[in-house]
Scaffold this active site. Sequence first.
Site, PDB file in Angstrom:
ATOM      1  N   ASP A   1       0.821  -1.206   0.000  1.00 55.63           N
ATOM      2  CA  ASP A   1       0.000   0.000   0.000  1.00 55.63           C
ATOM      3  C   ASP A   1       0.861   1.265   0.000  1.00 55.63           C
ATOM      4  O   ASP A   1       0.518   2.263  -0.639  1.00 55.63           O
ATOM      5  CB  ASP A   1      -0.927   0.009   1.224  1.00 55.63           C
ATOM      6  CG  ASP A   1      -2.047  -1.007   1.106  1.00 55.63           C
ATOM      7  OD1 ASP A   1      -2.315  -1.454  -0.033  1.00 55.63           O
ATOM      8  OD2 ASP A   1      -2.637  -1.360   2.140  1.00 55.63           O
ATOM      9  N   CYS A   2       1.966   1.217   0.709  1.00 57.58           N
ATOM     10  CA  CYS A   2       2.823   2.410   0.769  1.00 57.58           C
ATOM     11  C   CYS A   2       3.845   2.452  -0.362  1.00 57.58           C
ATOM     12  O   CYS A   2       4.373   3.535  -0.676  1.00 57.58           O
ATOM     13  CB  CYS A   2       3.516   2.497   2.128  1.00 57.58           C
ATOM     14  SG  CYS A   2       4.345   0.983   2.674  1.00 57.58           S
ATOM     15  N   TYR A   3       4.118   1.303  -0.981  1.00 53.80           N
ATOM     16  CA  TYR A   3       5.026   1.238  -2.127  1.00 53.80           C
ATOM     17  C   TYR A   3       4.342   0.433  -3.231  1.00 53.80           C
ATOM     18  O   TYR A   3       4.629  -0.752  -3.431  1.00 53.80           O
ATOM     19  CB  TYR A   3       6.356   0.585  -1.748  1.00 53.80           C
ATOM     20  CG  TYR A   3       7.173   1.366  -0.750  1.00 53.80           C
ATOM     21  CD1 TYR A   3       7.752   2.579  -1.099  1.00 53.80           C
ATOM     22  CD2 TYR A   3       7.364   0.892   0.553  1.00 53.80           C
ATOM     23  CE1 TYR A   3       8.509   3.298  -0.191  1.00 53.80           C
ATOM     24  CE2 TYR A   3       8.117   1.597   1.464  1.00 53.80           C
ATOM     25  CZ  TYR A   3       8.681   2.819   1.093  1.00 53.80           C
ATOM     26  OH  TYR A   3       9.427   3.524   1.998  1.00 53.80           O
TER      27      TYR A   3
END
Length: 389
Positions: A142-144
């Site tokens: 989700d963050c990358y």
Amino acid sequence: MGTFKVRKSYRQINDKIRSGDVVVVTAEEMIDIVADNGPEEAARQVDVVTTGTFAPMCSSGAFINFGHSTPGTKASKVWINNVPAYGGIAAVDCYIGATEPCEDDPLNKVYPGEFIYGGGHVIQDLVAGKKMHFKAIGYGTDCYPNREYEKVVDLESLPQATLCNPRNAYQNYNCAVNLTNKTVYTYMGALKPKGGNANYCSAGQLSPLFNDPFYRTIGLGTRIFLGGGVGYVTWHGTQHRAGVNRAENGTPLTPAGTLWVMGDMKQMRPDWLVGVSIQGYGCSLAVGLGVPIPILNEEMAAFTAVSDAELYTQIVDYGSDYPQGRPSQLGQVSYAELKSGVITLKGRQVPTVPLSSMVKARQIAETLKQWIASGTFELGEPQFTLPAS
């Protein structure tokens, strides 16, 4: 440690470096100074002795931060010029090892197991300022969320590049021969059958750890010449063996101590970090490394006056004994004999081949001497010294 008539501190020597009053000589120059004056007077005269070595050091590599993509990528696999680097560190950090081969090496297509380009060459090319192809893939989070990332990089564009070599500057190493009936290909080079050549890899009397055999002055924080720039000893190297057989002068007769070293690649030069390909073995990196030895007392003066005639190593059969882990039974040889170009083995004259460059070792020791004499390089006092037992 005994009671010494001459005592100096790192602070005193660094004060002399800053004032321009320091006396610094190379390890080869120190041999004659001690021979002419004795260790006590030599310790009064000389403040620092410089050393140097340049040879393949397989346990070398670099931590590289390659910067974030947009959107971000958590790299799980990384390649630089198609040489795999280890990505299991953090989102945009990797470690590339000197002996990792290129996945699409043209020589390997013709001769399986042979390589002409690898991690050591990537490190040299980066230091030389060359443009490199970079690729990373990730599994997506989700963050990358990005799963693939390619770009062209050079050393200047990388946020950070740190040379980190877990095992360098071996304190002595084997003299390699091959007594079998066929040529064998090793990290010590190609060895002809029936003792056709004897290969060795040490600068002898200029080699750093030969000049401080019990590591009295070398440890965490020791400032060194590394790859043409300034680096540091950060730990004892892997395979560090202090408790080995030693000659009366304290120098080991077999492979012994090693250094774990680090430094900023952006300060370094391609002349002193050279990718190499060793026939039948693979890729590596030749590293230029020099350690300044402070002459704190007459004991250190005596240690730094060791000559090639007083330094010995073991002769090992890499055709049969070494692969099987058997101890050497072929005797010892001095570095004076090795450097003469011929040794006697089983009654025969055998030509010797150095893998270590004495020319470059002398250049490193002289460069370090000039840095110290000019006041641009001060000694780093170690927080603790390397294990000596």
